[in-house]
Design a protein around this motif. Structure first.
Motif, PDB file in Angstrom:
ATOM      1  N   GLY A  71       0.944  -1.312  -0.104  1.00  0.00           N
ATOM      2  CA  GLY A  71       0.059   0.047   0.223  1.00  0.00           C
ATOM      3  C   GLY A  71       0.805   1.327  -0.327  1.00  0.00           C
ATOM      4  N   VAL A 111      -2.517  -1.838  -2.753  1.00  0.00           N
ATOM      5  CA  VAL A 111      -3.019  -0.069  -3.088  1.00  0.00           C
ATOM      6  C   VAL A 111      -1.999   0.440  -3.764  1.00  0.00           C
ATOM      7  N   GLU A 152      -5.978  -3.073  -6.500  1.00  0.00           N
ATOM      8  CA  GLU A 152      -6.805  -3.622  -5.353  1.00  0.00           C
ATOM      9  C   GLU A 152      -7.998  -2.723  -4.960  1.00  0.00           C
ATOM     10  N   GLU A 158      -9.583   3.454   3.213  1.00  0.00           N
ATOM     11  CA  GLU A 158      -8.263   3.322   2.603  1.00  0.00           C
ATOM     12  C   GLU A 158      -7.942   3.656   1.400  1.00  0.00           C
ATOM     13  N   HIS A 188     -13.187  -6.113   1.854  1.00  0.00           N
ATOM     14  CA  HIS A 188     -13.607  -4.705   1.203  1.00  0.00           C
ATOM     15  C   HIS A 188     -14.816  -4.601   0.512  1.00  0.00           C
TER      16      HIS A 188
HETATM   17  C1  FUD Z   1      -5.550  -3.565   2.701  1.00  0.00           C
HETATM   18  C2  FUD Z   1      -5.460  -4.838   1.971  1.00  0.00           C
HETATM   19  C3  FUD Z   1      -4.220  -5.411   1.744  1.00  0.00           C
HETATM   20  C4  FUD Z   1      -3.045  -4.661   1.450  1.00  0.00           C
HETATM   21  C5  FUD Z   1      -1.743  -5.602   1.556  1.00  0.00           C
HETATM   22  C6  FUD Z   1      -0.403  -4.748   1.330  1.00  0.00           C
HETATM   23  O1  FUD Z   1      -6.692  -3.364   3.502  1.00  0.00           O
HETATM   24  O2  FUD Z   1      -6.588  -5.477   1.903  1.00  0.00           O
HETATM   25  O3  FUD Z   1      -4.420  -6.386   0.669  1.00  0.00           O
HETATM   26  O4  FUD Z   1      -3.257  -3.749   0.213  1.00  0.00           O
HETATM   27  O5  FUD Z   1      -1.853  -6.172   2.533  1.00  0.00           O
HETATM   28  O6  FUD Z   1       0.439  -5.700   1.242  1.00  0.00           O
END
Ligand code: FUD
Length: 294
Positions: A71, A111, A152, A158, A188
């Motif tokens: 992310g 993300v 994602e 987020e 999500h």
């Molecule tokens: C965040 C999520 C994860 C994140 C991932 C990063 O809410 O769902 O998938 O993007 O953990 O390594």
């Protein structure tokens, strides 16, 4: 009769470890293998401290595939109006892609199009265009490495950009790269989508990666996500990509992830028990999914 999924079944590294020293890498990979997984999703948010060659050797020793995810942060947001922030974000993603290539991974997810944090405003047209321009560059680099770039879809707390499958499909159209796909996550979806089935249908063959997470991100089957509906939709769509279990508890703390994802609760304490039960849950519920679309 329905069988277990033939998709690669993965597990996020955050189930086992918070960092990626040699010891943590060996623990995560051997634990994933013994819990019955085919793939591990490695958090590549700090590519400068991740040893790709070491990771590749451990993966090969255990016969496991890998994906990578991150992310982005407000300081490395490739959708920012600030050019120097975008440059920092593109450097981070480029470094992550290089590490992923070195360790032999073929999916880059998470993300990876905006910051992963709670924005104080809605996404603007400029922010969207900055993300499109950045993603055109980065998906081209990923393509050179044989890497699929999965965006994602996450909940409103987020990101302000891709909260639904429909929005992600708009982004795919604007980026226009052959190796960019949608990455859906049941945790999500349970917050933002009208239904599991509609979200899967909207993506069609552009769905390329799926996270299997419970509504509270703990043990599968103990929350409110409708997994039979999700599995039915995925099977009906002919989805053949990874199904990666993701779960977080304050029993395993990642300096870069736990606070961002508001992991405040102890939802489990034994990663091996959690991972083994999740692996069995996926097989059993995939096989038992209803065939009829309601
Ligand atoms: C965040 C999520 C994860 C994140 C991932 C990063 O809410 O769902 O998938 O993007 O953990 O390594």
């Amino acid at each position: 009769a329905n069988g277990a999924p033939t998709n690669p079944v993965g597990v996020h590294s955050g189930v086992f470890v918070g960092g990626w020293s040699k010891e943590e890498c060996e623990k995560a990979i051997s634990s994933a293998k013994s819990a019955g997984y085919d793939l591990i999703e490695v958090n590549v948010s700090q590519p400068e401290i991740l040893d790709g060659a070491m990771t590749k050797a451990v993966l090969e020793a255990h016969g496991l595939q890998a994906a990578g995810s991150l992310g982005l942060t407000p300081a490395s947001d490739i959708s920012s109006d600030d050019e120097s922030v975008r440059r920092e974000g593109k450097r981070t993603v480029s470094d992550a892609l290089k590490v992923l290539k070195a360790l032999g991974g073929t999916y880059f997810v998470g993300v990876n199009y905006s910051a992963m944090h709670k924005y104080a405003r809605a996404c603007t047209p400029q922010q969207w265009q900055h993300a499109v321009a950045s993603l055109k560059e980065l998906t081209a680099e990923a393509a050179d490495y044989g890497i699929t770039y999965g965006l994602e879809v996450v909940n409103r707390y987020e990101t302000n950009m891709l909260n639904t499958a429909t929005k992600a499909m708009e982004m795919l159209a604007d980026v226009g790269a052959g190796n960019v796909v949608v990455h859906l996550d049941s945790y999500h979806m349970n917050i933002e989508e009208d239904s599991m089935a509609l979200a899967v249908d909207v993506c069609g063959d552009k769905l390329g990666y799926v996270h299997i997470g419970e509504s509270h991100r703990g043990y599968l089957g103990t929350g409110s996500v409708d997994f039979p509906a999700l599995f039915r939709a995925l099977a009906a769509a002919g989805y053949g990509g990874p199904l990666t279990f993701e779960s977080f508890s304050s029993a395993v703390v990642s300096p870069s992830l736990s606070n961002t994802l508001c992991v405040w609760r102890i939802l489990w304490e034994d990663p091996q028990d959690l991972a083994s039960k999740a692996r069995a849950y996926i097989d059993v519920n995939w096989a038992a999914r209803p065939n009829t679309v309601l």
